[in-house]
Scaffold this motif. Structure first.
Motif, PDB file in Angstrom:
ATOM      1  N   GLY A 159       0.850  -1.193   0.000  1.00 52.60           N
ATOM      2  CA  GLY A 159       0.000   0.000   0.000  1.00 52.60           C
ATOM      3  C   GLY A 159       0.878   1.232   0.000  1.00 52.60           C
ATOM      4  O   GLY A 159       1.991   1.217  -0.553  1.00 52.60           O
ATOM      5  N   LYS A 179       2.192   2.669   2.682  1.00 55.36           N
ATOM      6  CA  LYS A 179       3.079   2.650   3.881  1.00 55.36           C
ATOM      7  C   LYS A 179       2.723   3.740   4.892  1.00 55.36           C
ATOM      8  O   LYS A 179       3.550   4.106   5.722  1.00 55.36           O
ATOM      9  N   SER A 185       2.081   2.065   8.866  1.00 57.24           N
ATOM     10  CA  SER A 185       3.141   1.876   9.863  1.00 57.24           C
ATOM     11  C   SER A 185       3.910   3.178  10.101  1.00 57.24           C
ATOM     12  O   SER A 185       4.281   3.488  11.220  1.00 57.24           O
ATOM     13  N   TYR A 199       4.044  -9.609   2.997  1.00 54.83           N
ATOM     14  CA  TYR A 199       3.725  -9.298   1.589  1.00 54.83           C
ATOM     15  C   TYR A 199       3.760 -10.584   0.765  1.00 54.83           C
ATOM     16  O   TYR A 199       4.642 -11.417   0.938  1.00 54.83           O
TER      17      TYR A 199
HETATM   18  N1  LIG Z   1      -0.103  -6.242  12.875  1.00 56.09           N
HETATM   19  C1  LIG Z   1       0.009  -6.145  11.545  1.00 56.09           C
HETATM   20  N2  LIG Z   1      -1.091  -6.074  10.776  1.00 56.09           N
HETATM   21  C2  LIG Z   1      -0.977  -5.972   9.448  1.00 56.09           C
HETATM   22  N3  LIG Z   1       0.188  -5.934   8.795  1.00 56.09           N
HETATM   23  C3  LIG Z   1       1.336  -6.016   9.504  1.00 56.09           C
HETATM   24  C4  LIG Z   1       1.293  -6.116  10.912  1.00 56.09           C
HETATM   25  N4  LIG Z   1       2.560  -6.161  11.379  1.00 56.09           N
HETATM   26  C5  LIG Z   1       3.358  -6.090  10.318  1.00 56.09           C
HETATM   27  N5  LIG Z   1       2.653  -6.015   9.169  1.00 56.09           N
HETATM   28  C6  LIG Z   1       3.277  -5.872   7.834  1.00 56.09           C
HETATM   29  O1  LIG Z   1       3.243  -4.493   7.514  1.00 56.09           O
HETATM   30  C7  LIG Z   1       2.562  -4.261   6.281  1.00 56.09           C
HETATM   31  C8  LIG Z   1       1.664  -3.062   6.391  1.00 56.09           C
HETATM   32  O2  LIG Z   1       2.353  -1.877   6.718  1.00 56.09           O
HETATM   33  P1  LIG Z   1       1.908  -0.550   6.036  1.00 56.09           P
HETATM   34  O3  LIG Z   1       2.792   0.558   6.494  1.00 56.09           O
HETATM   35  O4  LIG Z   1       0.428  -0.361   6.213  1.00 56.09           O
HETATM   36  O5  LIG Z   1       2.286  -0.833   4.532  1.00 56.09           O
HETATM   37  P2  LIG Z   1       1.380  -0.966   3.235  1.00 56.09           P
HETATM   38  O6  LIG Z   1       0.950   0.408   2.955  1.00 56.09           O
HETATM   39  O7  LIG Z   1       2.315  -1.537   2.187  1.00 56.09           O
HETATM   40  O8  LIG Z   1       0.257  -1.879   3.569  1.00 56.09           O
HETATM   41  C9  LIG Z   1       1.765  -5.519   6.016  1.00 56.09           C
HETATM   42  O9  LIG Z   1       1.608  -5.804   4.654  1.00 56.09           O
HETATM   43  C10 LIG Z   1       2.588  -6.597   6.721  1.00 56.09           C
HETATM   44  O10 LIG Z   1       3.540  -7.116   5.825  1.00 56.09           O
END
Ligand SMILES: Nc1ncnc2c1ncn2[C@@H]1O[C@H](COP(=O)(O)OP(=O)(O)O)[C@@H](O)[C@H]1O
Ligand SMILES: Cc1cc2nc3c(=O)[nH]c(=O)nc-3n(C[C@H](O)[C@H](O)[C@H](O)COP(=O)(O)O)c2cc1C
Length: 308
Positions: free
Chosen positions: A196, A198, A201, A268
């Protein structure tokens, strides 16, 4: 033990069976009665139990087909395997197949090729060219001693029959908490974790696995849902957000993202199953990210208190 037989690839002399017929989108409690009857007859007659499942919903060959469904072929196979059906016949539902006459479908294909001469279906089952064949024709073949047929009556919810259409509407309206009584299980979808923006996080403190569905599942209506996630044979409580994420982006694509509680792993490319328990609220366009975070904190509290 169930055996999945792909009729597009393999054909052999099947043992005689009693066969369940229908599209079975969702395998709701009405469909399950059909399957129960198949199993009951197979035991009584000491023959195999079987179900024919088309790889595509039969509506797909018509221009007005509903494009989204409750269950994928794999979901149907999984359900039938759990129910221990002996032969799970799968076949492409092609335009040519849809042209078969009533007799060609029931007598040549089901009875002669599949060796199934006892049929179980619902009262609204249709078959053959333009779906013109009905229960009336099945009774006619029975009167001519060509097959035996058992019509399983509708299962009712109040005074309405349980139907895939009712369940589809509940899903689209976000009323996922009402589905279990009709479906036998909560609505569950499968997809792959993709990248997505990002923001989760980096800016919100809630990483969310963005999901690309692996089938044309009906998308629950926009909102925040309490869900379970199944990953690597483990089950996690989670929060699923469906919508455009208006607080953080102007992009109008609908996204499905899951925050998995008590989980911290890069996943991922992995496949997740998401089971919908209850809708908590609608998606909101907050003025600031801080307000969204505050709301996500209280969604999290709601989730961890839910089963207490
Ligand atoms: N508790 C969690 N719930 C969902 N995804 C998590 C979790 N902990 C780690 N991840 C990882 O972090 C990614 C999501 O982080 P995020 O910053 O939202 O990135 P993105 O925008 O790529 O989804 C997930 O795809 C997964 O690989
Ligand atoms: C529990 C939960 C509730 C959410 N509620 C909203 C909301 O009300 N409004 C909104 O704009 N986005 C909402 N989101 C989506 C976030 O905006 C989204 O997760 C964030 O943009 C991260 O996107 P990313 O995975 O692409 O980084 C929610 C997400 C979660 C997990």
């Amino acid at each position: 033990m169930s055996r999945v037989i792909d009729l597009d690839i393999e054909k052999f002399n099947f043992d005689r069976s009693v066969i369940g017929l229908g599209n079975f989108d969702g395998f709701h409690i009405g469909h399950r009665e059909v399957i129960k009857k198949v199993i009951e007859i197979s035991k009584k007659e000491n023959i195999k139990s079987s179900v024919l499942v088309f790889k595509q919903h039969t509506n797909e060959v018509f221009p007005h087909f509903p494009r989204y469904y409750i269950s994928s072929l794999q979901d149907k196979i999984d359900t039938l395997t759990k129910l221990d059906i002996d032969y799970i016949f799968i076949i492409n539902f092609t335009i040519e197949f849809a042209q078969l006459s009533n007799e060609e479908f029931i007598l040549d294909f089901i009875k002669d090729s599949l060796n199934a001469d006892i049929l179980v279906c619902g009262p609204d089952y249709t078959f053959g060219k333009l779906s013109k064949g009905t229960v009336k024709e099945l009774y006619q073949y029975q009167a001519e001693n060509k097959i035996k047929v058992y019509i399983q009556d509708y299962v009712k919810d109040g005074n309405r029959k349980v139907s895939s259409t009712t369940i589809r509407n509940l899903i689209q309206n976000g009323q996922v908490n009402l589905i279990k009584d009709l479906l036998g299980d909560n609505y569950t979808i499968t997809g792959e974790v993709i990248h997505g923006y990002k923001i989760g996080s980096r800016e919100l403190g809630y990483p969310t696995a963005n999901i690309k569905l692996n089938f044309r599942y009906i998308m629950p209506g926009e909102g925040v849902y309490l869900t379970y996630v199944y990953y690597n044979d483990n089950k996690y409580l989670s929060l699923t957000s469906i919508g455009t994420n208006p607080t953080v982006t102007d992009n109008l694509d609908i996204k499905l993202e899951v925050y998995i509680i008590d989980f911290n792993k890069e996943i991922y490319g992995e496949t997740l199953k998401i089971e919908f328990i209850e809708k908590i609220r609608n998606q909101v366009k907050f003025d600031t990210k801080e307000e969204l975070i505050k709301q996500m904190d209280s969604d999290y509290q709601f989730a961890i208190n839910y089963f207490k």
